[in-house]
Design an enzyme around this catalytic site. Structure first.
Site, PDB file in Angstrom:
ATOM      1  N   ASP A  97       0.817  -1.214   0.000  1.00  0.00           N
ATOM      2  CA  ASP A  97       0.000   0.000   0.000  1.00  0.00           C
ATOM      3  C   ASP A  97       0.855   1.270   0.000  1.00  0.00           C
ATOM      4  O   ASP A  97       2.013   1.254   0.428  1.00  0.00           O
ATOM      5  CB  ASP A  97      -0.856   0.047   1.278  1.00  0.00           C
ATOM      6  CG  ASP A  97      -1.999  -0.960   1.252  1.00  0.00           C
ATOM      7  OD1 ASP A  97      -1.980  -1.863   0.391  1.00  0.00           O
ATOM      8  OD2 ASP A  97      -2.888  -0.832   2.104  1.00  0.00           O
ATOM      9  N   HIS A 151      -5.798   2.659  -4.135  1.00  0.00           N
ATOM     10  CA  HIS A 151      -5.811   3.008  -2.706  1.00  0.00           C
ATOM     11  C   HIS A 151      -6.219   4.474  -2.536  1.00  0.00           C
ATOM     12  O   HIS A 151      -5.810   5.116  -1.578  1.00  0.00           O
ATOM     13  CB  HIS A 151      -4.424   2.744  -2.117  1.00  0.00           C
ATOM     14  CG  HIS A 151      -4.372   2.632  -0.618  1.00  0.00           C
ATOM     15  ND1 HIS A 151      -5.325   2.007   0.142  1.00  0.00           N
ATOM     16  CD2 HIS A 151      -3.446   3.082   0.277  1.00  0.00           C
ATOM     17  CE1 HIS A 151      -4.996   2.072   1.423  1.00  0.00           C
ATOM     18  NE2 HIS A 151      -3.860   2.733   1.536  1.00  0.00           N
ATOM     19  N   HIS A 155      -5.127   9.233  -0.121  1.00  0.00           N
ATOM     20  CA  HIS A 155      -5.215   8.606   1.201  1.00  0.00           C
ATOM     21  C   HIS A 155      -6.136   9.298   2.183  1.00  0.00           C
ATOM     22  O   HIS A 155      -5.858   9.389   3.387  1.00  0.00           O
ATOM     23  CB  HIS A 155      -3.816   8.455   1.823  1.00  0.00           C
ATOM     24  CG  HIS A 155      -3.673   7.206   2.638  1.00  0.00           C
ATOM     25  ND1 HIS A 155      -3.980   7.154   3.978  1.00  0.00           N
ATOM     26  CD2 HIS A 155      -3.285   5.960   2.321  1.00  0.00           C
ATOM     27  CE1 HIS A 155      -3.764   5.932   4.417  1.00  0.00           C
ATOM     28  NE2 HIS A 155      -3.347   5.182   3.432  1.00  0.00           N
ATOM     29  N   HIS A 241       3.785  -2.319   2.934  1.00  0.00           N
ATOM     30  CA  HIS A 241       3.788  -0.969   2.359  1.00  0.00           C
ATOM     31  C   HIS A 241       5.076  -0.760   1.571  1.00  0.00           C
ATOM     32  O   HIS A 241       6.153  -1.034   2.111  1.00  0.00           O
ATOM     33  CB  HIS A 241       3.671   0.073   3.476  1.00  0.00           C
ATOM     34  CG  HIS A 241       2.384  -0.041   4.237  1.00  0.00           C
ATOM     35  ND1 HIS A 241       2.188  -0.997   5.199  1.00  0.00           N
ATOM     36  CD2 HIS A 241       1.219   0.641   4.121  1.00  0.00           C
ATOM     37  CE1 HIS A 241       0.947  -0.888   5.663  1.00  0.00           C
ATOM     38  NE2 HIS A 241       0.341   0.096   5.031  1.00  0.00           N
TER      39      HIS A 241
HETATM   40 NI    NI Z   1      -2.692   3.107   3.235  1.00  0.00          NI
END
Ligand code: NI
Length: 289
Positions: A97, A151, A155, A241
């Site tokens: 991510d 995503h 954010h 991530h």
């Molecule tokens: Ni995230």
């Protein structure tokens, strides 16, 4: 005396600004298990220990628009997405991510490329704002058979913004990925895993969560990230991530070890398809089993 009063007034003003921010951070962190590391992104930018490499230069910003990846024929002869005959295999989906970050994401892609004869594919839940900075990296991931999933643009917690903004957060990111790769992302992972009925109604894609959280963003430790990922089993979705080199270093260890244990490393879409589980909008998924 006047000066003292002035200083106190100034301190009060600063406190008034800072306290609500701290409360918000605490609330966000409490609500979701996803990184607190990402919250600073909303203010001064991410705080990785490395200096993110500058956005790619050259003509790559226009190149993908003029020359999207042909669906019939991969540019470099690399195996395109879609692994042959993985039904009945033990499958794991490694997911990343908040990227892409050129240096870290490319280090992860180096691992994918090194094991391409075993059809290793991973999924990137990319941020539109980062895709904009690293289009070449996104294209490389796509060419290596990885999945570019969504995503959101930058954010935002979707449960805390109006419906129209929710939609633009998702669709703006999707537009950008489609411009670069020629393919629109099929899956959305809401930031912080935050979702409610409004999110289900507004976001017209399946929501993909995770069931193995490596907490790589929190520990910043390669060994504990490796240990957590190696706890995955058939049908699991592993959360990492592509923000830090510690995670990329972990991937260099995780991939060969999971392959050795007989797992196939596939994208989220490939895993659900192989398991015969249909992904539909208005639902969320933590694993493929
Ligand atoms: Ni995230």
């Amino acid at each position: 005396m006047k000066k003292v009063v002035y200083i106190y007034a100034k301190m009060l003003a600063v406190a008034a600004m800072v306290f609500p921010a701290i409360l918000c951070l605490a609330a966000c962190a409490e609500e979701q298990s996803e990184p607190v590391i990402e919250i600073p992104m909303l203010t001064p930018g991410p705080t990785p220990t490395f200096v993110p490499e500058p956005a790619e230069t050259g003509n790559d910003a226009v190149l993908p628009l003029q020359n999207p990846v042909p669906s019939e024929e991969p540019i470099t002869g690399i195996q395109p997405s879609g692994t042959p005959d993985i039904s009945g295999e033990k499958l794991i989906a490694l997911t990343f991510d908040d990227g892409p970050y050129g240096e870290v994401t490319n280090r992860i892609l180096d691992v994918v490329e090194a094991y391409r004869d075993q059809n290793v594919h991973v999924t990137f839940f990319a941020l539109g704002s980062q895709v904009d900075k690293f289009p070449k990296t996104v294209l490389r991931a796509k060419e290596l058979g990885c999945e570019i999933a969504n995503h959101t643009y930058d954010h935002k917690n979707l449960t805390k913004i109006p419906t129209q903004e929710m939609i633009s957060q998702v669709e703006d990111a999707a537009d950008l990925v489609e411009q670069i790769t020629g393919e629109r992302p099929k899956l959305v992972r809401p930031p912080y895993g935050a979702k409610n009925d409004d999110v289900y109604a507004a976001v017209k894609y399946p929501l993909i969560l995770w069931n193995i959280d490596t907490l790589d963003w929190k520990t910043k430790d390669t060994d504990s990230t490796v240990a957590a990922a190696l706890g995955a089993g058939d049908g699991d979705i592993v959360l990492m991530h592509d923000l830090r080199h510690e995670t990329a270093a972990a991937v260099e260890k995780i991939v060969p070890q999971l392959l050795e244990q007989g797992y196939k490393l596939v994208t989220v879409s490939e895993m659900f398809e192989a398991k015969g589980i249909e992904l539909t909008m208005g639902k969320s998924y933590r694993k493929a089993k």
